[in-house]
Design a protein around this motif. Sequence first.
Motif, PDB file in Angstrom:
ATOM      1  N   UNK A 261       0.836  -1.215   0.000  1.00 33.24           N
ATOM      2  CA  UNK A 261       0.000   0.000   0.000  1.00 33.24           C
ATOM      3  C   UNK A 261       0.865   1.257   0.000  1.00 33.24           C
ATOM      4  N   UNK A 262       2.119   1.116  -0.389  1.00 31.43           N
ATOM      5  CA  UNK A 262       3.044   2.241  -0.392  1.00 31.43           C
ATOM      6  C   UNK A 262       2.599   3.299  -1.399  1.00 31.43           C
ATOM      7  N   UNK A 263       2.844   4.549  -1.057  1.00 29.49           N
ATOM      8  CA  UNK A 263       2.454   5.678  -1.892  1.00 29.49           C
ATOM      9  C   UNK A 263       3.694   6.461  -2.309  1.00 29.49           C
ATOM     10  N   UNK A 264       3.582   7.311  -3.343  1.00 31.79           N
ATOM     11  CA  UNK A 264       4.718   8.144  -3.734  1.00 31.79           C
ATOM     12  C   UNK A 264       5.073   9.126  -2.632  1.00 31.79           C
ATOM     13  N   UNK A 265       6.275   9.670  -2.720  1.00 28.89           N
ATOM     14  CA  UNK A 265       6.727  10.610  -1.709  1.00 28.89           C
ATOM     15  C   UNK A 265       5.828  11.832  -1.650  1.00 28.89           C
ATOM     16  N   UNK A 266       5.930  12.557  -0.562  1.00 30.83           N
ATOM     17  CA  UNK A 266       4.979  13.616  -0.217  1.00 30.83           C
ATOM     18  C   UNK A 266       4.991  14.777  -1.204  1.00 30.83           C
ATOM     19  N   UNK A 267       3.845  15.462  -1.272  1.00 37.17           N
ATOM     20  CA  UNK A 267       3.744  16.750  -1.954  1.00 37.17           C
ATOM     21  C   UNK A 267       2.904  17.660  -1.069  1.00 37.17           C
ATOM     22  N   UNK A 268       2.808  18.929  -1.465  1.00 40.48           N
ATOM     23  CA  UNK A 268       2.002  19.878  -0.697  1.00 40.48           C
ATOM     24  C   UNK A 268       0.579  19.985  -1.241  1.00 40.48           C
ATOM     25  N   UNK A 269       0.170  19.028  -2.056  1.00 41.92           N
ATOM     26  CA  UNK A 269      -1.227  18.980  -2.485  1.00 41.92           C
ATOM     27  C   UNK A 269      -2.015  18.328  -1.356  1.00 41.92           C
ATOM     28  N   UNK A 270      -2.335  19.149  -0.360  1.00 38.21           N
ATOM     29  CA  UNK A 270      -2.910  18.679   0.900  1.00 38.21           C
ATOM     30  C   UNK A 270      -4.198  19.434   1.212  1.00 38.21           C
ATOM     31  N   UNK A 271      -5.052  18.784   2.004  1.00 36.88           N
ATOM     32  CA  UNK A 271      -6.370  19.330   2.331  1.00 36.88           C
ATOM     33  C   UNK A 271      -6.505  19.376   3.850  1.00 36.88           C
ATOM     34  N   UNK A 272      -6.440  20.552   4.474  1.00 39.76           N
ATOM     35  CA  UNK A 272      -6.598  20.629   5.934  1.00 39.76           C
ATOM     36  C   UNK A 272      -8.039  20.399   6.379  1.00 39.76           C
ATOM     37  N   UNK A 273      -8.175  19.660   7.465  1.00 34.90           N
ATOM     38  CA  UNK A 273      -9.429  19.586   8.207  1.00 34.90           C
ATOM     39  C   UNK A 273      -9.098  19.955   9.656  1.00 34.90           C
ATOM     40  N   UNK A 274     -10.105  20.284  10.452  1.00 35.47           N
ATOM     41  CA  UNK A 274      -9.823  20.613  11.844  1.00 35.47           C
ATOM     42  C   UNK A 274     -11.036  21.181  12.543  1.00 35.47           C
ATOM     43  N   UNK A 275     -10.849  21.475  13.836  1.00 37.25           N
ATOM     44  CA  UNK A 275     -11.951  22.038  14.626  1.00 37.25           C
ATOM     45  C   UNK A 275     -11.483  23.076  15.637  1.00 37.25           C
ATOM     46  N   UNK A 276     -10.276  23.651  15.417  1.00 36.74           N
ATOM     47  CA  UNK A 276      -9.682  24.660  16.303  1.00 36.74           C
ATOM     48  C   UNK A 276      -9.186  24.051  17.616  1.00 36.74           C
ATOM     49  N   UNK A 277      -9.113  22.723  17.675  1.00 34.91           N
ATOM     50  CA  UNK A 277      -8.456  22.010  18.764  1.00 34.91           C
ATOM     51  C   UNK A 277      -7.382  21.095  18.184  1.00 34.91           C
ATOM     52  N   UNK A 278      -7.769  20.297  17.205  1.00 36.01           N
ATOM     53  CA  UNK A 278      -6.820  19.479  16.452  1.00 36.01           C
ATOM     54  C   UNK A 278      -7.021  19.748  14.967  1.00 36.01           C
ATOM     55  N   UNK A 279      -6.038  19.342  14.182  1.00 39.17           N
ATOM     56  CA  UNK A 279      -6.118  19.499  12.730  1.00 39.17           C
ATOM     57  C   UNK A 279      -5.402  18.333  12.082  1.00 39.17           C
ATOM     58  N   UNK A 280      -5.659  18.142  10.808  1.00 36.19           N
ATOM     59  CA  UNK A 280      -4.998  17.086  10.052  1.00 36.19           C
ATOM     60  C   UNK A 280      -4.879  17.530   8.608  1.00 36.19           C
ATOM     61  N   UNK A 281      -3.922  16.938   7.906  1.00 34.50           N
ATOM     62  CA  UNK A 281      -3.745  17.177   6.482  1.00 34.50           C
ATOM     63  C   UNK A 281      -3.978  15.863   5.742  1.00 34.50           C
ATOM     64  N   UNK A 282      -4.867  15.923   4.760  1.00 31.48           N
ATOM     65  CA  UNK A 282      -5.227  14.763   3.956  1.00 31.48           C
ATOM     66  C   UNK A 282      -4.608  14.935   2.572  1.00 31.48           C
ATOM     67  N   UNK A 283      -3.977  13.876   2.040  1.00 26.18           N
ATOM     68  CA  UNK A 283      -3.411  13.998   0.696  1.00 26.18           C
ATOM     69  C   UNK A 283      -4.477  13.725  -0.359  1.00 26.18           C
ATOM     70  N   UNK A 284      -4.076  13.784  -1.631  1.00 30.42           N
ATOM     71  CA  UNK A 284      -5.044  13.671  -2.728  1.00 30.42           C
ATOM     72  C   UNK A 284      -5.663  12.289  -2.842  1.00 30.42           C
ATOM     73  N   UNK A 285      -5.096  11.303  -2.142  1.00 31.54           N
ATOM     74  CA  UNK A 285      -5.618   9.935  -2.222  1.00 31.54           C
ATOM     75  C   UNK A 285      -6.285   9.504  -0.926  1.00 31.54           C
ATOM     76  N   UNK A 286      -6.791  10.461  -0.158  1.00 28.29           N
ATOM     77  CA  UNK A 286      -7.507  10.196   1.098  1.00 28.29           C
ATOM     78  C   UNK A 286      -6.599   9.635   2.180  1.00 28.29           C
ATOM     79  N   UNK A 287      -5.305   9.922   2.108  1.00 27.49           N
ATOM     80  CA  UNK A 287      -4.388   9.514   3.166  1.00 27.49           C
ATOM     81  C   UNK A 287      -4.214  10.617   4.188  1.00 27.49           C
ATOM     82  N   UNK A 288      -4.502  10.303   5.463  1.00 26.99           N
ATOM     83  CA  UNK A 288      -4.282  11.269   6.530  1.00 26.99           C
ATOM     84  C   UNK A 288      -2.799  11.181   6.891  1.00 26.99           C
TER      85      UNK A 288
END
Length: 597
Positions: free
Chosen positions: A1-28
């Motif tokens: 299930x290995x993926x290519x190395x990282x890029x900055x094509x990321x999607x932040x989610x959060x709630x002002x307590x915690x946050x996360x960045x999701x990549x283009x393939x739904x990887x947190x």
Amino acid sequence: MAEPLSSLSLWPIGNCQVSALIDDAAGLVWGCVPRVDGDPTFCALLGGERQDEGVWRLRLAGQVSATSQYRRNTPMLVTRLEAEDGSAVDVIDFCPRYQHSGRMYRPVAFIRIIRPVAGNPRLEMLLTPMHHYGTEAARTTRGTNHKRFLIGDHQLRLTTDAPIGYIDEGRSFRVEQDLHFFLGPDEPFTGNVAHSIRAMEEATELYWQSWVRGLATPMDWQEAVIRAAITLKLCQHEETGAIVAALTTSIPEAPHSERNWDYRYCWIRDAYYTVQALNRLGALDVLEKYLAYLRNIVDRAAGGHIQPLYSVMGFAELEESVAANLAGYRGMGPVRIGNAAWTQIQHDAYGQIVLPTVQGFFDQRLFRMADERDFESLESVGEVAWKMHDQPDAGLWEFRTRQLVHTYSAVMSWAACDRLGNVAERIGRPERASFWKDRAAKIRARIEAEAWSDEKQHFGAAFGHHHLDASLLQMVELRFIRADDPRFQSTFAAIEMALRRGEHMLRYDSEDDFGQPETAFNICTFWLIEALHMCGRSDEARGLFETMLAHRTASGLLSEDLDFESGELWGNFPQTYSLVGIINCAGLLSRSWDTVR
């Protein structure tokens, strides 16, 4: 299930307590616990080739595509995964945030919903939280419908209505109905998981769309402004009101440059620009919480001394170290924890404390308006601004090995004294108004004598020096000088000639602690756009603004830096400075709403 190395094509989610960045393939791939400056439970973004550690990844058997988009006016992400046989699922990612029992419910929790939309999809899940900056995998125990992760001093529990055995063993399984995952506090999940998570989904969506509904956006570029505003709000740690410069650490400013810094802290400067931009949109809630954070900082300031940055909890000491077990973004370490800039002397911080706080004395909308006690406390900050306005510092670019009397810092000290004079007039203290206006006049005279060069016909970046930096463009924004003043016009011309690289702007072009700068600094390009408009070159400004918007990721966001030759984004992400630039320039360049009425 290995993926290519990282890029900055990321999607932040959060709630002002915690946050996360999701990549283009739904990887947190990035998320810290229990808050933004905590241990990265999900650290694959900085894991180099170790992409299967510190990640929560979802993939269909035979997957051929993944497309992501935010739900309108929310930070709730929907990623559609499609397989070669036509089967598909939607992955809905969010952190719950809504009013509950008279307070804001914003737990340390990440929610994922898998929703089948076509065919007979088979899903494989990889969930490998890590501990101590990638040093070791979280220890686990398993229950009937949950899995527990021990992560240092914290425990997270994954509660789900999916087959926990398949997940635990990493087996693929068919998705025949909605599946719900709640990774949050280690406590029993009462009630029906599916019903509860669906209710959280609806309440969170309503919260964000209602918040956006209250924004006073410009007519043009609304979508870009709204996305920037939502993301800036995600950068606030609501418990204290602190605003972090970015959600990440150690994304290099340029390839292999070692300009890798930890930005998960509250820079007084960055936060000032953030609340200024959001205030222009009417997001008063962010300002109010930040003012409370500032009041605590001022109360604790020894002798009025203000550091350049603090932790989100207001801690002063942010010792810098290296996370040896993380290879870094694309293997480009080091990965730094903490930031030695807390020890630096940066005198512009005094102005950036005073300027946002001043609104508290004038804005009738605030629940708590500032009073005379606040003014007296703020005067202690002004005293230090006065004493230090002509003293060397590291400057806003945080040089680690040299100090000068930086013009930007001096102008900020002038602004601190000038605005204190305004406040004194407001609260009926004419003697203090005269006192602070007199000090402001003396600082102005010193800047005009020491920073202006008759020979070069421009202001210099430091007293007695002719070199330039982009921060001089902020002299108009701070009301030190008018845009039509010949001195500003000639300074702008000199800056443009020295620092402009096509459609982008460097912050400076002289060597620093790490050599010659290699990338453009995005906020400086936005300052260029503002200056072009103020100097009557509005068509050119709009063209450059559209160019900058085209450089955004698919999520509509920007990092700190940009390669002005390739256009690739570098630096920590998402960068509050850059998002501020989007909001400010859109407001400046947009057509009036009256044109469509």
